[in-house]
Design an enzyme around this catalytic site. Sequence first.
Site, mmCIF file in Angstrom:
data_model
loop_
_atom_site.group_PDB
_atom_site.id
_atom_site.type_symbol
_atom_site.label_atom_id
_atom_site.label_comp_id
_atom_site.label_asym_id
_atom_site.label_seq_id
_atom_site.Cartn_x
_atom_site.Cartn_y
_atom_site.Cartn_z
ATOM 1 N N PRO A 51 44.672 11.242 -19.465
ATOM 2 C CG PRO A 51 44.753 10.683 -17.183
ATOM 3 C CD PRO A 51 45.628 10.926 -18.391
ATOM 4 C CE1 TYR A 102 36.176 16.257 -22.967
ATOM 5 C CE2 TYR A 102 35.646 14.260 -21.762
ATOM 6 C CZ TYR A 102 36.549 15.013 -22.489
ATOM 7 O OH TYR A 102 37.801 14.523 -22.742
ATOM 8 C CB CYS A 152 12.830 27.465 -27.670
ATOM 9 S SG CYS A 152 12.556 28.721 -26.444
HETATM 10 N N1 LLP Z 1 43.883 13.078 -25.549
HETATM 11 C C1 LLP Z 1 43.345 13.473 -26.704
HETATM 12 C C2 LLP Z 1 44.219 13.688 -27.857
HETATM 13 C C3 LLP Z 1 41.964 13.651 -26.807
HETATM 14 O O1 LLP Z 1 41.427 14.008 -27.968
HETATM 15 C C4 LLP Z 1 41.141 13.434 -25.679
HETATM 16 C C5 LLP Z 1 39.687 13.628 -25.747
HETATM 17 C C6 LLP Z 1 41.765 13.052 -24.469
HETATM 18 C C7 LLP Z 1 43.131 12.875 -24.440
HETATM 19 C C8 LLP Z 1 40.985 12.820 -23.220
HETATM 20 O O2 LLP Z 1 40.075 11.782 -23.361
HETATM 21 P P1 LLP Z 1 39.265 11.241 -22.098
HETATM 22 O O3 LLP Z 1 40.275 10.647 -21.145
HETATM 23 O O4 LLP Z 1 38.565 12.388 -21.483
HETATM 24 O O5 LLP Z 1 38.354 10.252 -22.648
HETATM 25 N N2 LLP Z 1 32.900 15.599 -25.397
HETATM 26 C C9 LLP Z 1 32.946 14.165 -25.362
HETATM 27 C C10 LLP Z 1 34.362 13.627 -25.189
HETATM 28 C C11 LLP Z 1 35.337 14.123 -26.237
HETATM 29 C C12 LLP Z 1 36.731 13.617 -26.041
HETATM 30 C C13 LLP Z 1 37.682 14.307 -26.951
HETATM 31 N N3 LLP Z 1 39.051 13.938 -26.802
HETATM 32 C C14 LLP Z 1 32.013 13.665 -24.276
HETATM 33 O O6 LLP Z 1 31.378 14.490 -23.631
HETATM 34 O O7 LLP Z 1 31.890 12.476 -24.078
#
Ligand code: LLP
Length: 415
Positions: free
Chosen positions: A275, A371, A343
Amino acid sequence: MSSFVTHAGVLHAESVSLTVLAEQFGTPCWVYSRHALESALDEFHDELRGLDALVCYAVKANSNLAVLDVLARRGAGFDIVSAGELKRVLAVGAEPQRIVFSGVGKTSAEMELALTTGILCFNVESAAELVRLNAVAARLGKTAPISLRVNPDVDAGTHPYISTGLKENKFGVAYDEALALYRQAATLGNVEITGIDCHIGSQLLDPAPFAEALDKLLLLVDQLAAEGIVLQHIDLGGGLGIRYRDDDAQTTVKAYLQPLLARIKGRALRVLLEPGRRLVGNAGVLLTRVEYLKPGEVKNFAIVDAAMNDLSRPALYGSWHEIVPVVARPGATSTWEIVGPVCESGDFLGHGRALTLAGGDLLAILSAGAYGMVMSSNYNTRPRAAEVMVDGEQAHLVRRRETAEELYALEQRLP
Ligand code: LLP
């Protein structure tokens, strides 16, 4: 208990007023709550109690050393995607055997560093990567522990940019090819098959796709066992979403883990999770000050000192972040576009927000712990904002604001 609450009309992070933080550290400024980080991790640990499980925090969501340190001390492992992230987690004393390495494009140098560090597992995403990893490990006289990141082809129902578990995505090994690739891995001399992995997407608010992916993975686990390839762990990735708006669906950690707990009983499989957002997203806000109000015929603009270079999610994904005044002001509300000084017309933090505003007011952009800072840039030569972590009544500066001079310090004029 939320860690961002209003006391005597002023929004606080734990016991510290955001007004005081703005005066002390300036704006824009990221403010994190230690308590919120710890309780988010505890929620996972509480549900997993009694199980052989490791929560590997996805470092990419927020990689500030203080955040990593708080989570490591509370028992988290780490999911990294680069040598840089590996160096960060080692800098806070993370145990190598609590680190997994994800990502589709690991370079040989990154593999080398991870192999010499002695990490828990490489989540391998392609046949080509498997062959490369085996060769790098052979060169170093090491054995690489691996799992294959299998793409279960389930629709996670999230934003296309952050959906990863469909056939059309670049991630993981196609489900139908996974068995063959495991068989190939079993013939390689310098990899050791230890697990299986998937990650189907991010900001998922429905537990059903996780259960679907899990079932598909367990089917493979059994097929592999029948061939004598016995796995030690299953890694379900990250992806559990948070509430950005009051009317967002909410999935508890319990509901999310229930299918896993039900299916894992009686199996000799260690559980790994990755997570990111769920651990840090609601543990941070972006504090910003209104520079100018610019009421107009068609729209009213509130120009604040934070911008798309700080928090890019609204511009990039059209994401909603709740925006609240730090000190509520009496009077009728108007509808405001909350925009930054960059801008570009895409430089907005919130559209059409009903607020009572005056120049100089402080606003908090909520749920900005994940993020946020990690995706910020120096566009428009804007120094990145300071980061502060509140711990009870204490506020610690955990990354100072950059200076403009630092932004061009690596550059050279022609002779
Ligand atoms: N494991 C892997 C292999 C991943 O690619 C990711 C996120 C995670 C775990 C963690 O995922 P989470 O639990 O945070 O959902 N920038 C985007 C989110 C990109 C997520 C990329 N991978 C945003 O701001 O929503």
